[in-house]
Design an enzyme around this catalytic site. Structure first.
Site, PDB file in Angstrom:
ATOM      1  N   CYS A  23      21.041  -0.194 -12.962  1.00  7.79           N
ATOM      2  CA  CYS A  23      21.837   0.996 -13.245  1.00  7.79           C
ATOM      3  C   CYS A  23      21.931   1.928 -12.038  1.00  7.79           C
ATOM      4  CB  CYS A  23      21.277   1.743 -14.448  1.00  7.79           C
ATOM      5  SG  CYS A  23      21.585   0.862 -15.982  1.00  7.79           S
ATOM      6  N   HIS A  51      29.126   5.319 -19.727  1.00 12.22           N
ATOM      7  CA  HIS A  51      28.240   4.627 -18.802  1.00 12.22           C
ATOM      8  C   HIS A  51      28.789   3.251 -18.421  1.00 12.22           C
ATOM      9  CE1 HIS A  51      24.830   3.350 -16.613  1.00 12.22           C
ATOM     10  NE2 HIS A  51      24.142   2.792 -17.594  1.00 12.22           N
TER      11      HIS A  51
END
Lengths: 384, 498
Positions: free
Chosen positions: A86, A332
């Site tokens: 991430c 996201h």
């Protein structure tokens, strides 16, 4: 202090596609949307001449560098793809900063993108290619600090819920966010459980999106129309997988602790809560944001509860966190997220953040954490 | 008398040197099958959990049997079941790996008949008597499937039993034995079929079960001059409670002589049924007691057994009684159906390409034998194996440590509602083992309310999923049993001989 990075480069243009379930947009559409907005923001009329190198970040690319080079027609120059869980977007940004700082190029384009909504599932897919490490879901991994932290510091799902409520509110103020809906603590507590203690509203919204940044050398930054936003620090650190680490205490996420040490050293930050004016942190889950307050040194270990109650991290607080709604409501798209945070921080430092503007912000931090989690990326930018 | 039978066995010292059992914690109240609410204390049956099968139950029973046994001495492993998950691939070799038996162990599967459990026991007695292998571990385990809501389904149960057979000082000696083979299409399951089928019940009981059992038991007793009254216990296979009781009467046993067949609590555990009842009988037997063991399926096996002083000196074990006390009632009949892949679901749990055989091959020390690697430099235990030590960074200097027989405690946990299971949520834990090794494991046989920080756990071999259409095994943790239920088994190399 390690001064190889501080003030050597500057962000002179940013762009961001609409985040969301972009059923009608291919990755290429979002990449073009974000990059051309960044070109315009930087006053670049001929990207073919001005962009010397491209650093792409994507966790689920179909072709990777090809998607970016082909859609933007940026050939005959370096185009590279970075992956770091991430922290992918922040790491792509880091590669650009390093390339500029060493003089290999003058102006670089950073593009983060991901398109998870072509997979037909609303959450992560369940992978069955082994028998160990199951269940293999981010909610399960990131919830593993909860039981021990709750027990040690006397908090519960209510404290987490307040973080979700804050980020939902902030998301209503960001034009390009995915979710624009105010929620209450009770909504959070009543939602179905995904992986205890995370209910639906404790989890970030998985979305499609792309974000872009134009980074240049500090000495040429003044030739761009906007006031340059200087890069103070950019750090990546890996930590042992918390599921195998023999020394882990389940009260923090080590990658953040490690990366913060590097970033603060580069930027010369010794008193984070007073030296940082605004922060975008990786709220993949509410508990991740809570631990990040402490792991970044915004408050003492165990003190997050009192700061949540005092509103320290709200838009009106001492150190507003996730001013655009964060992963929770802005969305996201994994590879885009780190770059989206830089986009928001640049808007904040230029005073262009509209109703969510943090007054007089001069130093901004962005933070990603990913994997089980094992990696963290931090970028600090500033105008002073 | 035909060769291979008869009193010759009296001169041979081969016998049973240890025993163990396993009954799954999951119980299906029979009322739920009929759509009625379950009543406290009502009849139920033991069913393998969604993560259990004949292999995992066999491992649990074998572990119970090997308490206090130096497993490196075990020379052969015979596994009996009509429900080996593989039609071609041995259960015994898989279990030998999970049990960390020695590399040159002789393995064999016995199947195809409800009598497979006692037939494997007889074969083990022969091998031990012949001295052709070290002690033989015999495990019988079954997990038979009957059509949903059929009469058979109410009588079937799941379970396993294990015996160590060797020469030396047996806890149980075999006085005599007799077997007959019988051709009858009374109970069968065709290749590829899911469910056991039978012919009409009265025919099956009269001309299959009772006829064979009476013939075999009668001939053995006549041959060795024993009467029913000479036995302290009769341990009899039975397809159902009524037929079992009727056979016991016809054989001439008084009710107090008959080992409780556990219908309404466990059920008919197939090839493991007579062995399981024998384990239950041995738990309460005293030295010098004579038992008649009789098993049915395509004929019958009958053994006259005599317990010795040695029985009382075996270390504590769970056997059958501790497992009977550890119950976990299934929520609904639908949960049971889902656990057997008998309900239609959105996603096929058995789909996908599954695990690469190469990955399974490379990971089998960790995934099947559950071995951690201990750094010789600093003593840190790692799971799975590492090339470089987390703490002292020494390279390639590790020795294996078997985690399966030890325990640990819960460092942290979560309840995952997304992982596919017939009974969500999945309890997921971070465990710190007794040796300080960290392992990420699912917890078996629990509800969220059973879980807390620092809860002591032990480890249990389970079927993790069926991706690729085959069982994929690994370990889970489960709350440690109370100390009086024989919690800790000794490590691989520890313990004395049986």
């Amino acid at each position: 202090m390690n001064d190889a990075i501080r003030d050597k480069t500057a962000v002179v243009g940013v762009g961001c596609s609409q985040f969301g379930e972009n059923w009608d947009k291919a990755p290429e559409d979002m990449i073009v949307e974000a990059a051309y907005e960044a070109y315009a923001d930087a006053g670049i009329e001929d990207p073919q001449k001005r962009i010397d190198a491209v650093f792409c970040g994507s966790v689920y690319p179909s072709r990777g560098t090809g998607e970016v080079a082909e859609s933007l027609k940026l050939f005959d120059r370096p185009v590279s793809l970075v992956q770091n869980y991430c922290a992918t977007g922040t790491d792509a940004f880091r590669y650009a900063v390093y390339a500029l700082a060493c003089g290999a190029c003058e102006t670089a384009l950073v593009v983060g993108f991901d398109k998870p909504k072509d997979r037909g599932v609303s959450g992560p897919s369940v992978m069955m290619t082994g028998v160990r490490d199951l269940p293999m879901t981010p909610a399960g991994w990131f919830s593993l600090c909860a039981a021990r932290y709750f027990d040690t510091y006397g908090i519960g799902r209510e404290e987490l819920a307040k973080i979700a409520v804050k980020n939902h509110h902030n998301g209503t103020l960001a034009p390009k966010s995915m979710l624009k809906r105010e929620i209450t603590v009770q909504d959070v507590l009543d939602a179905r459980i995904i992986s205890w203690p995370f209910g639906l509203y404790d989890c970030a919204a998985q979305s499609d999106g792309a974000a872009a940044a134009i980074v240049t050398r500090a000495d040429v930054a003044k030739s761009f129309p906007n006031d340059p936003v200087l890069v103070k620090a950019v750090a990546i650190a890996l930590a042992p997988n918390p599921q195998t680490d023999p020394d882990f205490d389940f009260l923090r996420w080590k990658p953040t602790v490690f990366a913060a040490r590097q970033a603060y050293e580069q930027a010369g930050i010794t008193d984070p809560i007073n030296q940082i004016d605004v922060a975008q942190v990786h709220d993949c889950f509410t508990m991740t944001e809570l631990l990040t307050y402490e792991d970044l040194g915004f408050c003492e270990k165990g003190a997050a509860k009192e700061h949540i109650e005092a509103g320290t991290f709200t838009l009106e607080g001492e150190l507003p966190v996730n001013t655009d709604g964060g992963l929770k409501t802005f969305g996201h798209p994994t590879g885009a997220t780190g770059v989206r945070m830089i986009y928001e921080n640049v808007l904040q430092l230029r005073g262009q953040a509209g109703p969510r503007q943090v007054k007089g912000a001069t130093t901004a931090l962005s933070h990603n954490i990913g994997g089980a989690p094992q990696t963290c990326g931090i970028a600090i930018v500033g105008t002073e | 008398l035909p060769g291979g039978h008869g009193k010759g066995d009296r001169q041979v010292t081969a016998g049973i040197t240890s025993f163990g059992a396993y009954v799954p914690a999951s119980r299906l109240p029979l009322a739920l099958i009929g759509g009625r609410p379950a009543k406290e204390g009502g009849p139920e049956k033991a069913v393998a959990g969604f993560d259990e099968d004949s292999v995992t139950m066999a491992l649990a029973a074998a572990t119970d049997c090997l308490r206090g046994v130096d497993r490196s001495e075990v020379g052969a492993l015979y596994v009996a079941s009509t429900t080996n998950p593989y039609a071609e691939k041995q259960a015994a070799s898989l279990l030998a790996k999970a049990l960390d038996l020695r590399r040159d162990v002789r393995t064999a599967d016995f199947g195809g008949s409800l009598r497979a459990g006692t037939t494997a026991l007889l074969a083990a007695l022969d091998a031990a008597a012949a001295g052709s292998a070290g002690p033989v571990l015999v495990v019988a385990s079954d997990c038979r499937l009957a059509a949903p809501r059929s009469a058979l389904e109410r009588n079937f149960g799941d379970g396993a039993a294990a015996f160590l057979v060797g020469s030396g000082e047996p806890a149980v000696i075999v006085e005599d034995r007799h077997s007959i083979a019988d051709e009858n299409l009374d109970v069968w399951r065709s290749g590829g079929a899911d469910f056991v089928r039978t012919w009409e019940e009265r025919f099956v009981v009269e001309h299959g079960y009772q006829e064979c059992m009476r013939e075999a038991a009668g001939e053995m007793m006549a041959r060795c001059g024993l009467k029913p009254a000479d036995f302290d216990r009769s341990v009899l296979y039975g397809p159902d409670a009524r037929s079992h009781g009727s056979l016991a009467r016809k054989l001439g046993f008084a009710p107090e002589q008959v080992q409780d067949p556990l219908f309404g609590r466990v059920g008919n555990t197939g090839a493991a049924f007579a062995p399981l009842l024998l384990a239950a009988a041995l738990e309460n037997a005293e030295a010098g007691q004579r038992l008649l063991l009789a098993s049915y399926g395509d004929g019958a096996d009958v053994l006259a057994l005599l317990t010795t002083e040695r029985l009382a000196s075996l270390p504590p074990r769970r056997a059958v009684s501790a497992h009977l006390a550890r119950r976990r009632q299934l929520r609904s009949y639908d949960c049971y159906l889902a656990s057997r892949n008998l309900s239609v679901t959105e996603f096929d749990r058995r789909g996908g390409t599954g695990i690469a055989s190469t990955v399974h091959y490379r990971d089998r020390d960790a995934d099947i034998s559950f071995r951690a690697m201990k750094c010789r430099g600093c003593g840190t235990e790692h799971f799975p194996a590492q090339r470089v030590c987390y703490r002292c960074h020494a390279k390639d200097d590790f020795e294996p440590v078997r985690l399966a027989d030890g325990g640990g405690k819960v460092m942290s946990f979560t309840f995952d509602f997304f992982f596919p299971t017939s009974e969500p949520p999945t309890v997921v834990t971070m465990i710190e083992t007794d040796g300080g090794c960290r392992v990420y494991l699912m917890m078996a046989d629990v509800s969220p309310t059973d879980v807390r920080l620092d809860l002591p756990v032990e480890f249990t071999f389970r079927k993790i999923h069926e991706a690729g259409g085959k069982p994929n095994y690994y370990w889970k943790c489960t709350p440690a049993w109370a100390p009086n239920a024989a919690t800790a088994a000794p490590a691989t190399a520890g313990g004395g001989k049986p």
